[in-house]
Design an enzyme around this catalytic site. Structure first.
Site, mmCIF file in Angstrom:
data_model
loop_
_atom_site.group_PDB
_atom_site.id
_atom_site.type_symbol
_atom_site.label_atom_id
_atom_site.label_comp_id
_atom_site.label_asym_id
_atom_site.label_seq_id
_atom_site.Cartn_x
_atom_site.Cartn_y
_atom_site.Cartn_z
ATOM 1 N N LEU A 190 -11.934 0.859 -12.269
ATOM 2 C CA LEU A 190 -11.030 0.613 -13.385
ATOM 3 C C LEU A 190 -9.959 -0.386 -12.957
ATOM 4 O O LEU A 190 -9.360 -0.225 -11.884
ATOM 5 C CB LEU A 190 -10.348 1.911 -13.837
ATOM 6 C CG LEU A 190 -11.232 2.999 -14.460
ATOM 7 C CD1 LEU A 190 -10.427 4.269 -14.663
ATOM 8 C CD2 LEU A 190 -11.823 2.532 -15.782
ATOM 9 N N ASN A 208 -2.927 8.801 -1.653
ATOM 10 C CA ASN A 208 -2.211 8.639 -0.386
ATOM 11 C C ASN A 208 -1.554 7.264 -0.312
ATOM 12 O O ASN A 208 -1.571 6.602 0.715
ATOM 13 C CB ASN A 208 -3.095 8.911 0.831
ATOM 14 C CG ASN A 208 -4.279 7.974 0.961
ATOM 15 O OD1 ASN A 208 -4.914 7.621 -0.027
ATOM 16 N ND2 ASN A 208 -4.604 7.574 2.179
ATOM 17 N N PHE A 209 -0.944 6.867 -1.431
ATOM 18 C CA PHE A 209 -0.131 5.657 -1.468
ATOM 19 C C PHE A 209 1.274 5.948 -0.930
ATOM 20 O O PHE A 209 1.677 7.096 -0.759
ATOM 21 C CB PHE A 209 0.005 5.146 -2.900
ATOM 22 C CG PHE A 209 -1.299 4.769 -3.552
ATOM 23 C CD1 PHE A 209 -2.194 3.923 -2.915
ATOM 24 C CD2 PHE A 209 -1.623 5.259 -4.808
ATOM 25 C CE1 PHE A 209 -3.382 3.565 -3.532
ATOM 26 C CE2 PHE A 209 -2.808 4.910 -5.432
ATOM 27 C CZ PHE A 209 -3.695 4.063 -4.786
ATOM 28 N N ARG A 212 4.737 3.488 -10.352
ATOM 29 C CA ARG A 212 4.671 2.104 -10.820
ATOM 30 C C ARG A 212 3.348 1.799 -11.516
ATOM 31 O O ARG A 212 3.285 0.954 -12.406
ATOM 32 C CB ARG A 212 4.890 1.145 -9.645
ATOM 33 C CG ARG A 212 6.313 1.179 -9.096
ATOM 34 C CD ARG A 212 6.592 0.004 -8.187
ATOM 35 N NE ARG A 212 5.819 0.037 -6.959
ATOM 36 C CZ ARG A 212 6.198 0.681 -5.856
ATOM 37 N NH1 ARG A 212 7.338 1.380 -5.849
ATOM 38 N NH2 ARG A 212 5.465 0.649 -4.765
ATOM 39 N N ASP A 241 -4.405 11.371 10.882
ATOM 40 C CA ASP A 241 -5.037 11.275 9.571
ATOM 41 C C ASP A 241 -5.848 12.530 9.249
ATOM 42 O O ASP A 241 -5.763 13.072 8.144
ATOM 43 C CB ASP A 241 -5.964 10.060 9.519
ATOM 44 C CG ASP A 241 -5.227 8.773 9.191
ATOM 45 O OD1 ASP A 241 -4.318 8.812 8.346
ATOM 46 O OD2 ASP A 241 -5.566 7.737 9.763
ATOM 47 N N THR A 272 -6.655 -0.909 -13.382
ATOM 48 C CA THR A 272 -5.572 -0.083 -13.926
ATOM 49 C C THR A 272 -4.367 -0.903 -14.380
ATOM 50 O O THR A 272 -3.390 -0.338 -14.866
ATOM 51 C CB THR A 272 -5.120 0.968 -12.891
ATOM 52 O OG1 THR A 272 -4.744 0.309 -11.676
ATOM 53 C CG2 THR A 272 -6.240 1.959 -12.616
#
Length: 404
Positions: free
Chosen positions: A78, A102-103, A110, A175, A80
């Site tokens: 997509l 996980n931004f 935003r 991680d 976005t």
């Protein structure tokens, strides 16, 4: 594709914005447990781990790193930035249970997909985030990465020997740990929702996970003002042999030094170094004697001698040897599936074994946008919406796969 209604998360739908490792390893485990994980990707290029090796072919975009983290998921592409794509995401959220990303903090807001917006659409939604350092605070703006967390939390500083150069731990420890904490948070939030009927935010970070992993060391330091370093204990270490190396842990016995000396066939050094304080003071000499002894014969020879004394020891070996070990096979830690681009593919299976819901690969890792048409059709969105939302994604879909 195989299905199994016995899987514990069967019927749970997850909207997955994650990329690289922290998020994808979490959503993969949730998918392994039966969740319908719908991976939202960029048209054309997909998520970042598809591009680790620089190539742009379908095989490159489905490289082993990406495939190791994305089985049992569906991929939707997509754009976005387009309003039609945002509406598709909102419709998906309306029919889902969990949204994972996980931004960096603020990115989802935003994009128009922050928690406040999504819970207006679906008050039951669970909004799970994995970040580098947490949603607020002096480091919140920094890009999070495994090696940075090793450095900032003390993991990289702690070494078995102060003379050893500081180095990067060679596996993505932070991680994976944070990803498993994210799984725990999502599962706990799903259980809480059964009681309250409401969703909530779940937040984990690489930084917090590395601090939590050092709970013993931290408690000892804050209580005694002394460092605790398990790797620096005087009767433990990695020792070279004539054909490799072994690791020895001289602990959990009444007199481990005596038993090590018996294995090495030398005098009983516990008469000279009778307790832990004395052994710490004499560490350099003890380690010298150990190196001298173990360096005189093969790993197999010394492992047998040490095990005769019931001492904790193991061969130091490469991953390739571990993967062929009979214990690995016995534990069911290797799985294979048929990938449409690579054929038979072998991977590490789930380390969580449920007696009533055995692990299976229901879906191979998806190609970019493989399930776009399928998912949009489930949402009741027609071809016009698909064309507007997806941009050039359908051109990147492999013809061999079509719609699943």
């Amino acid at each position: 594709m195989s299905s199994n209604s016995n899987l514990p998360l069967d019927g749970v739908r997850i909207v997955d914005f994650t990329q690289v490792m922290l998020g994808p390893c979490a959503t993969q485990m949730l998918a392994d447990f039966g969740a319908d994980v719908i991976k939202i990707e960029r048209p054309g290029s997909g998520e970042l781990s598809r591009n680790f090796f620089g190539g742009t072919s379908e095989a490159d975009r489905n490289n082993p790193v990406f495939c190791s983290l994305n089985r049992n998921k569906r991929s939707v592409t997509l754009d976005t930035r387009q309003e039609s794509a945002k509406e598709a995401v909102y419709e998906l959220v309306r029919r889902s249970d969990v949204v994972v990303n996980n931004f960096r903090p603020g990115v989802m807001d935003r994009m128009g997909f922050g928690y406040e917006k999504l819970r207006e659409i679906n008050p039951r939604i669970i909004f799970a985030s994995g970040t580098g350092f947490g949603p607020t605070g002096p480091y919140a703006h920094k890009g999070g990465q495994d090696v940075l967390s090793q450095a900032l939390t003390g993991v990289m500083e702690r070494r078995a020997d102060d003379d050893t150069p500081r180095t990067i731990y060679a596996t993505a420890l932070c991680d994976y740990t944070a990803g498993m904490h994210l799984v725990q948070g999502v599962l706990a939030a799903l259980l809480a929702r059964e009681k309250t009927g409401r969703g909530q935010e779940v937040s984990v970070s690489l930084y917090d996970s590395m601090l939590a992993m050092q709970m013993q060391e931290a408690s000892h330091l804050m209580t005694t003002d002394q460092e605790l370093n398990w790797a620096a204990m005087p009767l433990s270490g990695v020792f070279e042999t004539t054909d490799g190396a072994l690791v020895l842990v001289g602990a959990f016995k009444a007199n481990p030094l005596r038993d090590i000396c018996r294995a090495l066939g030398i005098e009983d050094l516990s008469e000279i170094y009778p307790d832990l304080p004395a052994q710490r003071a004499g560490k350099a000499e003890l380690q010298r004697r150990f190196r001298e002894g173990f360096g005189s014969n093969t790993t197999e020879h010394w492992i047998a001698r040490l095990e005769e004394q019931d001492l904790l020891c193991a061969e130091v070996r490469p991953l390739s040897k571990a993967l062929t070990d009979p214990q690995t096979i016995e534990n069911g830690m290797l799985e294979s599936y048929d990938h449409p681009l690579h054929g038979e593919t072998r991977v590490i299976a789930s380390p969580v074994h449920l007696s009533e819901a055995p692990f299976i690969v229901r879906r191979p890792p998806p190609c970019i946008g493989e399930h776009t048409a399928e998912v949009l059709a489930e949402l009741g969105l027609g071809e016009e919406r698909e064309e507007a939302a997806v941009s050039d994604a359908m051109a990147s879909k492999p013809q061999a796969l079509g719609a699943a």
